[in-house]
Each structure stands twice: as structure tokens, then as C-alpha cells.
Design a protein around this motif. Sequence first.
Motif, PDB file in Angstrom:
ATOM      1  N   VAL A 184      59.824  79.639  31.223  1.00  0.00           N
ATOM      2  CA  VAL A 184      61.233  79.289  31.034  1.00  0.00           C
ATOM      3  C   VAL A 184      61.496  78.020  31.841  1.00  0.00           C
ATOM      4  O   VAL A 184      61.261  77.987  33.058  1.00  0.00           O
ATOM      5  CB  VAL A 184      62.182  80.408  31.482  1.00  0.00           C
ATOM      6  CG1 VAL A 184      63.637  79.927  31.448  1.00  0.00           C
ATOM      7  CG2 VAL A 184      62.021  81.639  30.588  1.00  0.00           C
ATOM      8  N   ILE A 185      61.940  76.974  31.161  1.00  0.00           N
ATOM      9  CA  ILE A 185      62.303  75.726  31.818  1.00  0.00           C
ATOM     10  C   ILE A 185      63.806  75.785  32.081  1.00  0.00           C
ATOM     11  O   ILE A 185      64.602  75.873  31.148  1.00  0.00           O
ATOM     12  CB  ILE A 185      61.963  74.503  30.948  1.00  0.00           C
ATOM     13  CG1 ILE A 185      60.490  74.543  30.530  1.00  0.00           C
ATOM     14  CG2 ILE A 185      62.275  73.213  31.694  1.00  0.00           C
ATOM     15  CD1 ILE A 185      60.109  73.455  29.531  1.00  0.00           C
ATOM     16  N   VAL A 186      64.185  75.749  33.345  1.00  0.00           N
ATOM     17  CA  VAL A 186      65.594  75.885  33.742  1.00  0.00           C
ATOM     18  C   VAL A 186      66.161  74.507  34.069  1.00  0.00           C
ATOM     19  O   VAL A 186      65.664  73.817  34.956  1.00  0.00           O
ATOM     20  CB  VAL A 186      65.733  76.818  34.960  1.00  0.00           C
ATOM     21  CG1 VAL A 186      67.205  76.936  35.371  1.00  0.00           C
ATOM     22  CG2 VAL A 186      65.141  78.197  34.657  1.00  0.00           C
ATOM     23  N   GLY A 187      67.191  74.125  33.323  1.00  0.00           N
ATOM     24  CA  GLY A 187      67.833  72.833  33.543  1.00  0.00           C
ATOM     25  C   GLY A 187      69.341  72.975  33.591  1.00  0.00           C
ATOM     26  O   GLY A 187      70.029  72.717  32.600  1.00  0.00           O
ATOM     27  N   LEU A 188      69.862  73.408  34.720  1.00  0.00           N
ATOM     28  CA  LEU A 188      71.302  73.615  34.893  1.00  0.00           C
ATOM     29  C   LEU A 188      71.753  72.973  36.207  1.00  0.00           C
ATOM     30  O   LEU A 188      70.945  72.747  37.099  1.00  0.00           O
ATOM     31  CB  LEU A 188      71.634  75.112  34.908  1.00  0.00           C
ATOM     32  CG  LEU A 188      71.489  75.851  33.574  1.00  0.00           C
ATOM     33  CD1 LEU A 188      71.438  77.354  33.809  1.00  0.00           C
ATOM     34  CD2 LEU A 188      72.646  75.496  32.642  1.00  0.00           C
ATOM     35  N   GLY A 189      73.036  72.721  36.304  1.00  0.00           N
ATOM     36  CA  GLY A 189      73.612  72.153  37.518  1.00  0.00           C
ATOM     37  C   GLY A 189      74.303  70.826  37.305  1.00  0.00           C
ATOM     38  O   GLY A 189      75.120  70.411  38.132  1.00  0.00           O
ATOM     39  N   ALA A 190      73.991  70.142  36.195  1.00  0.00           N
ATOM     40  CA  ALA A 190      74.629  68.849  35.939  1.00  0.00           C
ATOM     41  C   ALA A 190      76.139  68.999  35.787  1.00  0.00           C
ATOM     42  O   ALA A 190      76.918  68.189  36.308  1.00  0.00           O
ATOM     43  CB  ALA A 190      74.027  68.199  34.697  1.00  0.00           C
ATOM     44  N   ALA A 240      58.062  77.722  41.837  1.00  0.00           N
ATOM     45  CA  ALA A 240      58.261  77.155  40.500  1.00  0.00           C
ATOM     46  C   ALA A 240      57.906  75.668  40.519  1.00  0.00           C
ATOM     47  O   ALA A 240      58.138  74.976  41.513  1.00  0.00           O
ATOM     48  CB  ALA A 240      59.713  77.329  40.052  1.00  0.00           C
ATOM     49  N   ARG A 241      57.355  75.197  39.427  1.00  0.00           N
ATOM     50  CA  ARG A 241      57.074  73.768  39.328  1.00  0.00           C
ATOM     51  C   ARG A 241      58.399  73.015  39.210  1.00  0.00           C
ATOM     52  O   ARG A 241      59.341  73.479  38.566  1.00  0.00           O
ATOM     53  CB  ARG A 241      56.193  73.484  38.114  1.00  0.00           C
ATOM     54  CG  ARG A 241      55.626  72.046  38.087  1.00  0.00           C
ATOM     55  CD  ARG A 241      54.698  71.871  36.906  1.00  0.00           C
ATOM     56  NE  ARG A 241      53.572  72.785  36.972  1.00  0.00           N
ATOM     57  CZ  ARG A 241      52.445  72.570  37.650  1.00  0.00           C
ATOM     58  NH1 ARG A 241      52.307  71.443  38.333  1.00  0.00           N
ATOM     59  NH2 ARG A 241      51.467  73.443  37.643  1.00  0.00           N
ATOM     60  N   LEU A 242      58.455  71.833  39.824  1.00  0.00           N
ATOM     61  CA  LEU A 242      59.683  71.031  39.816  1.00  0.00           C
ATOM     62  C   LEU A 242      59.446  69.689  39.142  1.00  0.00           C
ATOM     63  O   LEU A 242      58.497  68.971  39.480  1.00  0.00           O
ATOM     64  CB  LEU A 242      60.164  70.793  41.252  1.00  0.00           C
ATOM     65  CG  LEU A 242      61.349  69.839  41.429  1.00  0.00           C
ATOM     66  CD1 LEU A 242      62.624  70.448  40.841  1.00  0.00           C
ATOM     67  CD2 LEU A 242      61.552  69.492  42.905  1.00  0.00           C
ATOM     68  N   TYR A 243      60.321  69.370  38.179  1.00  0.00           N
ATOM     69  CA  TYR A 243      60.428  68.006  37.679  1.00  0.00           C
ATOM     70  C   TYR A 243      61.692  67.460  38.326  1.00  0.00           C
ATOM     71  O   TYR A 243      62.800  67.872  37.969  1.00  0.00           O
ATOM     72  CB  TYR A 243      60.521  67.970  36.155  1.00  0.00           C
ATOM     73  CG  TYR A 243      60.532  66.562  35.602  1.00  0.00           C
ATOM     74  CD1 TYR A 243      59.355  65.845  35.481  1.00  0.00           C
ATOM     75  CD2 TYR A 243      61.727  65.953  35.230  1.00  0.00           C
ATOM     76  CE1 TYR A 243      59.351  64.541  34.999  1.00  0.00           C
ATOM     77  CE2 TYR A 243      61.744  64.662  34.745  1.00  0.00           C
ATOM     78  CZ  TYR A 243      60.555  63.960  34.628  1.00  0.00           C
ATOM     79  OH  TYR A 243      60.567  62.663  34.156  1.00  0.00           O
ATOM     80  N   PRO A 244      61.571  66.551  39.307  1.00  0.00           N
ATOM     81  CA  PRO A 244      62.670  66.260  40.225  1.00  0.00           C
ATOM     82  C   PRO A 244      63.984  65.802  39.607  1.00  0.00           C
ATOM     83  O   PRO A 244      65.055  66.226  40.058  1.00  0.00           O
ATOM     84  CB  PRO A 244      62.081  65.163  41.128  1.00  0.00           C
ATOM     85  CG  PRO A 244      60.609  65.404  41.085  1.00  0.00           C
ATOM     86  CD  PRO A 244      60.331  65.859  39.686  1.00  0.00           C
ATOM     87  N   ILE A 280      58.266  86.299  34.737  1.00  0.00           N
ATOM     88  CA  ILE A 280      58.286  85.149  33.834  1.00  0.00           C
ATOM     89  C   ILE A 280      58.152  83.865  34.653  1.00  0.00           C
ATOM     90  O   ILE A 280      58.996  83.583  35.506  1.00  0.00           O
ATOM     91  CB  ILE A 280      59.591  85.107  33.012  1.00  0.00           C
ATOM     92  CG1 ILE A 280      59.741  86.378  32.187  1.00  0.00           C
ATOM     93  CG2 ILE A 280      59.613  83.869  32.113  1.00  0.00           C
ATOM     94  CD1 ILE A 280      61.093  86.493  31.478  1.00  0.00           C
ATOM     95  N   PRO A 281      57.123  83.065  34.409  1.00  0.00           N
ATOM     96  CA  PRO A 281      56.992  81.790  35.130  1.00  0.00           C
ATOM     97  C   PRO A 281      58.169  80.861  34.820  1.00  0.00           C
ATOM     98  O   PRO A 281      58.673  80.840  33.696  1.00  0.00           O
ATOM     99  CB  PRO A 281      55.679  81.210  34.582  1.00  0.00           C
ATOM    100  CG  PRO A 281      54.933  82.385  34.041  1.00  0.00           C
ATOM    101  CD  PRO A 281      55.980  83.322  33.519  1.00  0.00           C
ATOM    102  N   ALA A 282      58.575  80.114  35.825  1.00  0.00           N
ATOM    103  CA  ALA A 282      59.708  79.208  35.663  1.00  0.00           C
ATOM    104  C   ALA A 282      59.334  77.805  36.088  1.00  0.00           C
ATOM    105  O   ALA A 282      58.510  77.597  36.978  1.00  0.00           O
ATOM    106  CB  ALA A 282      60.906  79.685  36.480  1.00  0.00           C
ATOM    107  N   MET A 283      59.948  76.843  35.413  1.00  0.00           N
ATOM    108  CA  MET A 283      59.861  75.447  35.799  1.00  0.00           C
ATOM    109  C   MET A 283      61.298  74.961  35.952  1.00  0.00           C
ATOM    110  O   MET A 283      62.173  75.316  35.144  1.00  0.00           O
ATOM    111  CB  MET A 283      59.140  74.625  34.728  1.00  0.00           C
ATOM    112  CG  MET A 283      59.121  73.130  34.976  1.00  0.00           C
ATOM    113  SD  MET A 283      58.217  72.272  33.659  1.00  0.00           S
ATOM    114  CE  MET A 283      58.735  70.587  33.972  1.00  0.00           C
ATOM    115  N   LEU A 288      64.658  75.338  46.060  1.00  0.00           N
ATOM    116  CA  LEU A 288      64.495  76.547  45.259  1.00  0.00           C
ATOM    117  C   LEU A 288      63.135  76.587  44.567  1.00  0.00           C
ATOM    118  O   LEU A 288      62.547  77.665  44.396  1.00  0.00           O
ATOM    119  CB  LEU A 288      65.616  76.657  44.230  1.00  0.00           C
ATOM    120  CG  LEU A 288      67.009  76.928  44.802  1.00  0.00           C
ATOM    121  CD1 LEU A 288      68.041  77.042  43.671  1.00  0.00           C
ATOM    122  CD2 LEU A 288      67.014  78.199  45.644  1.00  0.00           C
ATOM    123  N   ALA A 289      62.627  75.429  44.150  1.00  0.00           N
ATOM    124  CA  ALA A 289      61.297  75.401  43.545  1.00  0.00           C
ATOM    125  C   ALA A 289      60.258  75.890  44.554  1.00  0.00           C
ATOM    126  O   ALA A 289      59.363  76.678  44.221  1.00  0.00           O
ATOM    127  CB  ALA A 289      60.962  73.990  43.073  1.00  0.00           C
TER     128      ALA A 289
END
Length: 239
Positions: free
Chosen positions: A125-131, A193-197, A159-162, A187-188
Motif C-alpha cells: 500500500v502506497i500512502v500519500g496523504l497530508g498535502a 516503511a520505504r520513503l519517497y521523500p 501489509i507492507p507500506a510505502m 514515521l517511515a
Amino acid sequence: MKKGRSLGGRYFHYGTALLIVQLLAGCSQAAPEQNAVTNSSAASAPAPSAVAPDAKLIVAFGDSLFAGYNLEQDQGFAPALERALSAQGIKARVFNAGVSGDTSAAGLQRLGFMLDGLDRKPDLVIVGLGANDMLRGLSPEATRANLDAILDALDKRGIPAMLTGMLAAPNMGADYASAFNPIYPDLAKKHGARLYPFFLDGVIGEPKLLLPDGIHPNDKGVELIVERVVPAVVADIAK
């Protein structure tokens, strides 16, 4: 980044664009939620049951940056990532679980329902929230708590997360940035969890890669983002 164009110059445009949207949001706070379905390709995304048994299932769980805001259905982040994985010989279905206007709190509220609606446990699951939290000037502490809870829920389900990060725009001020920007790396690290900055890295401040609002990527911007993100995704699903 184009030669001769400083990072500071790009972030100045980033802050200016967000300031304009903040003013618009102040006039109509409900607009993002009301337009979430009509502006999001997630509304017409194929059902997750279409995943082949031998394919990886990846969920892109985020806001309008994931949902494909004002793009054709096949131009958003999820379909573009799926094509990029296919080009590398990786059979995967990337399910678009992006909803325009979502804050971290809204994402946390719908996470369980979304996961329970899948036919099987996702491989990532790629999590992209906060904007939107940042855009509205919401408390960074609340954003941190919500994202922490989302990652904790994924951990409990195995479940692995990015995590794809966001940065506070310059107009938010130094105090806000010092509280908001560390959320994602912290949090990463905490959850492994892997981080795409920064999800919009290479796109913000480049008009040719953005929609007229100066914030959301156009189809070319999405392709650039995917090109940069896909190595991290490949590394995660290869575990």
C-alpha cells in the motif's frame, strides 16, 4: 531540475500556488469533498477483483495527487505506475484508492473499509496523504497521529507500506515547516516503511509538468513522478 533554475525559485512558485489555493479553499471549505468523485478517476477505476492470481496487488492510497485529478482515467498515478511495472516485466495491478480532497483524517476513516473491500491482502500500500492537511493549515501533530495510525493499521494486517512525503510550502512559515516536514521520515523509520521523500519532486515549479492550478501534475508530470518512484516500488514488491 532545469539548469539555471534554483530550488528556491521553484519553491517560491510552490508557496505562491498553494497560497492562492488556500484563499480559494477559505471561500469554499467543502469544495474538495464535494468534487472528490467528479474530479477523481478513482470513481471509475476497475474493481480490485480484476487482479490476476499471479499478479501483485498494489494500492495507491492517497488524495488528488494519486486520484488523477482532472486527468483522463489512464493518465493518473495508478495506471501510469502499472504501465511502468509492466514495462519491466512485472505483472501487477495498481488499484487507484485516491480520493480528491482527502485529509489524513479522512484517509484514516476510510482505510479499513477500503481494505475490507479487496479480494485479497495487498502486496503493498502506497500512502500519500497530508498535502490537504498542510494546504488547510491543520495541526501537524494531528497529521502525524493520523498517518501513524494508518501505518499502524497496515502493520497489524501484515501489509507492507510505502510512504510518499510532502513538504510544507514556504508561505506556511518556518515553525509550521519544522513541525510538518519531519513527519514522513520519522514515521517511515518508526514503521520500517520505504520513503519517497517528496512526491512532487521535479514537478513543482515546472509549468510544462503541471495543470493550470500550478500544483497538480499533468500527464507528463505524472510520468516523471512514476519514473522516479518506480524503483522504490519494485524494491518493495521484490521482498
